[in-house]
Motif scaffolding. Structure first.
Motif, PDB file in Angstrom:
ATOM      1  N   ARG A 156       2.708   4.622  -0.343  1.00  0.00           N
ATOM      2  CA  ARG A 156       2.214   5.977  -0.562  1.00  0.00           C
ATOM      3  C   ARG A 156       3.433   6.891  -0.696  1.00  0.00           C
ATOM      4  NH1 ARG A 156      -3.233   5.592   1.267  1.00  0.00           N
ATOM      5  NH2 ARG A 156      -3.550   3.572   2.297  1.00  0.00           N
ATOM      6  N   GLU A 160       0.843  -1.184   0.000  1.00  0.00           N
ATOM      7  CA  GLU A 160       0.000   0.000   0.000  1.00  0.00           C
ATOM      8  C   GLU A 160       0.884   1.241   0.000  1.00  0.00           C
ATOM      9  OE1 GLU A 160      -3.239   0.327  -0.149  1.00  0.00           O
ATOM     10  OE2 GLU A 160      -3.842  -1.769  -0.027  1.00  0.00           O
ATOM     11  N   SER A 215      -0.571  11.166  -0.864  1.00  0.00           N
ATOM     12  CA  SER A 215      -0.886  10.320   0.288  1.00  0.00           C
ATOM     13  C   SER A 215      -1.759   9.131  -0.109  1.00  0.00           C
ATOM     14  CB  SER A 215      -1.604  11.137   1.372  1.00  0.00           C
ATOM     15  OG  SER A 215      -2.864  11.600   0.891  1.00  0.00           O
ATOM     16  N   ALA A 216      -2.153   9.084  -1.392  1.00  0.00           N
ATOM     17  CA  ALA A 216      -3.000   7.987  -1.859  1.00  0.00           C
ATOM     18  C   ALA A 216      -2.154   6.751  -2.135  1.00  0.00           C
ATOM     19  CB  ALA A 216      -3.735   8.404  -3.134  1.00  0.00           C
ATOM     20  N   ALA A 217      -2.768   5.579  -1.969  1.00  0.00           N
ATOM     21  CA  ALA A 217      -2.097   4.326  -2.297  1.00  0.00           C
ATOM     22  C   ALA A 217      -2.071   4.152  -3.809  1.00  0.00           C
ATOM     23  CB  ALA A 217      -2.831   3.157  -1.649  1.00  0.00           C
ATOM     24  N   GLN A 218      -1.073   3.432  -4.288  1.00  0.00           N
ATOM     25  CA  GLN A 218      -0.979   3.172  -5.719  1.00  0.00           C
ATOM     26  C   GLN A 218      -2.175   2.345  -6.178  1.00  0.00           C
ATOM     27  OE1 GLN A 218       2.743   1.157  -6.070  1.00  0.00           O
ATOM     28  NE2 GLN A 218       2.062  -0.678  -5.033  1.00  0.00           N
ATOM     29  N   THR A 271       5.750   9.133  -9.479  1.00  0.00           N
ATOM     30  CA  THR A 271       5.071   9.277  -8.205  1.00  0.00           C
ATOM     31  C   THR A 271       5.527  10.579  -7.548  1.00  0.00           C
ATOM     32  OG1 THR A 271       6.779   7.827  -7.261  1.00  0.00           O
ATOM     33  CG2 THR A 271       4.668   6.826  -7.832  1.00  0.00           C
TER      34      THR A 271
END
Length: 377
Positions: free
Chosen positions: A253, A251, A348-351, A295
């Motif tokens: 980030r 997960e 801050s979002a998950a991939q 990213t």
């Protein structure tokens, strides 16, 4: 007027001489930045031209090979001792482009090394690269300086490092908008989330068709640049430092890297990794050594899981010595300049494994099938 007055000549006083020297110094001080800026503009233009040449080579390769692009990393001509497992195929896609930017000589020698090794498989270590055959071959291959892979703004580009026997490069492969970057093939991944790399243009042992790039070749990044680390233990971001921090939890980030890897000055990193070969070997196809992720924004800190060079999990930002950003090559062969302030969405979002990238324009450009970017660079 008397003869004496006619022959009288007045020289500079000390004060006047000092004033003239001061004025000259001020003028030089004003001109030097302009001269340096002009020189950097010329170097950046040459760097742009290098990427254009690589873009043309990539398109020509696809034309000759039924609209198929080379794999980002793979084994080569029978070097497949480890292919059934999760070993390290070290041949980067650039190797297959050599004949398309007039370096047939190197490609032919590389091919010969590979074929000769097939007569005695004990001569290789199973990494899938001819430099395992003999030290002389290794030195030849590593030591090749290829100007199109070197940015003139980076003084370390192309330098042969005798301690490691390698020639440095500035050209890096786009790993897309995920942080699990090809330690395995898609069919070898343990979880669906680990297969995030399928969204990238380059991939391990996958030769993509043009039709796979549903976002459009003008909306998908192929290559960018990274500076060659000044030393393998540097801690300065703009000198190639990578922090040995990135949670390997499926997960990932990007914000975690920014929060935990930067030092207080935002110029250096905490716990720099000292075991990466990042940028050290021009032909390398290993993700941690020769790839970047869409990213974190350009010229920001990079993070790798742990400190050992086989780790493929991390956030790797492209870097350059150009002011304000990096050059990027799109799949269609066009070159653009990606700003350090490019939209990166929600870090801050998950991939994600499908749909729109959470990482804004930058993430969208890194994906082949996650939707076109909603705004320009």
């Amino acid at each position: 007027m008397t003869r004496r007055s006619q022959n009288c000549r007045r020289g500079f006083t000390l004060v006047e001489l000092l004033v003239v020297i001061a004025i000259i110094g001020i003028l030089i001080g004003l001109l030097l930045p302009a001269v340096q800026a002009a020189r950097e503009a010329a170097r950046r233009m040459q760097c742009t031209n290098n990427f254009k040449q690589l873009g043309l080579a990539l398109m020509n390769y696809a034309d000759v090979n039924a609209d198929t692009f080379p794999a980002g990393s793979c084994y080569f001509l029978g070097f497949d001792q480890n292919k059934g497992g999760v070993g390290c195929p070290l041949n980067g896609g650039i190797v297959f482009l050599l004949p398309y930017f007039e370096r047939n000589d190197i490609y032919d020698t590389y091919t010969r090394f590979a074929r000769e090794s097939l007569t005695d498989r004990s001569l290789t270590r199973g990494y899938g690269a001819p430099w395992d055959l003999a030290q002389a071959n290794r030195d030849y291959w590593y030591g090749q300086k290829i100007s199109v892979l070197c940015c003139p703004s980076d003084g370390n580009a192309g330098l042969f490092e005798s301690a490691t026997g390698s020639s440095a490069t500035n050209v890096y492969y786009c790993a897309g908008d995920g942080m699990w970057t090809f330690a395995r093939r898609p069919d070898q991944e343990w979880t669906t989330r680990s297969s995030i790399g399928q969204r990238a243009f380059w991939q391990r042992e996958v030769w993509k068709k043009m039709s796979a790039i549903t976002d459009g070749t003008s909306n998908t990044i192929s290559l960018s640049e990274c500076v060659v680390p000044v030393t393998r233990s540097t801690n300065v971001v703009r000198q190639g430092a990578v922090a040995s921090y990135q949670p390997h939890d499926g997960e990932a980030r990007p914000q975690l890297c920014l929060n935990n890897a930067y030092a207080a000055d935002r110029l250096t990193v905490k716990n720099p990794c000292t075991s990466l070969w990042r940028g050290r070997i021009w032909s390398n196809g290993r993700a941690a050594d020769a790839w970047f992720t869409c990213t974190l924004p350009p010229n920001s800190v990079s993070c790798v899981a742990g400190s050992f060079n086989s780790n493929e999990w991390g956030s790797f930002a492209p870097t350059s010595y150009h002011a304000g950003g990096v050059n990027i090559l799109r799949v269609d062969g066009s070159v653009a300049f990606a700003s350090d302030t490019i939209d990166t969405g929600d870090l801050s979002a998950a991939q994600v494994t499908s749909g729109q990238s959470p990482y804004g324009v930058w993430g969208a450009l890194g994906s082949i099938n996650g939707g076109e970017p909603k705004s320009s660079l």
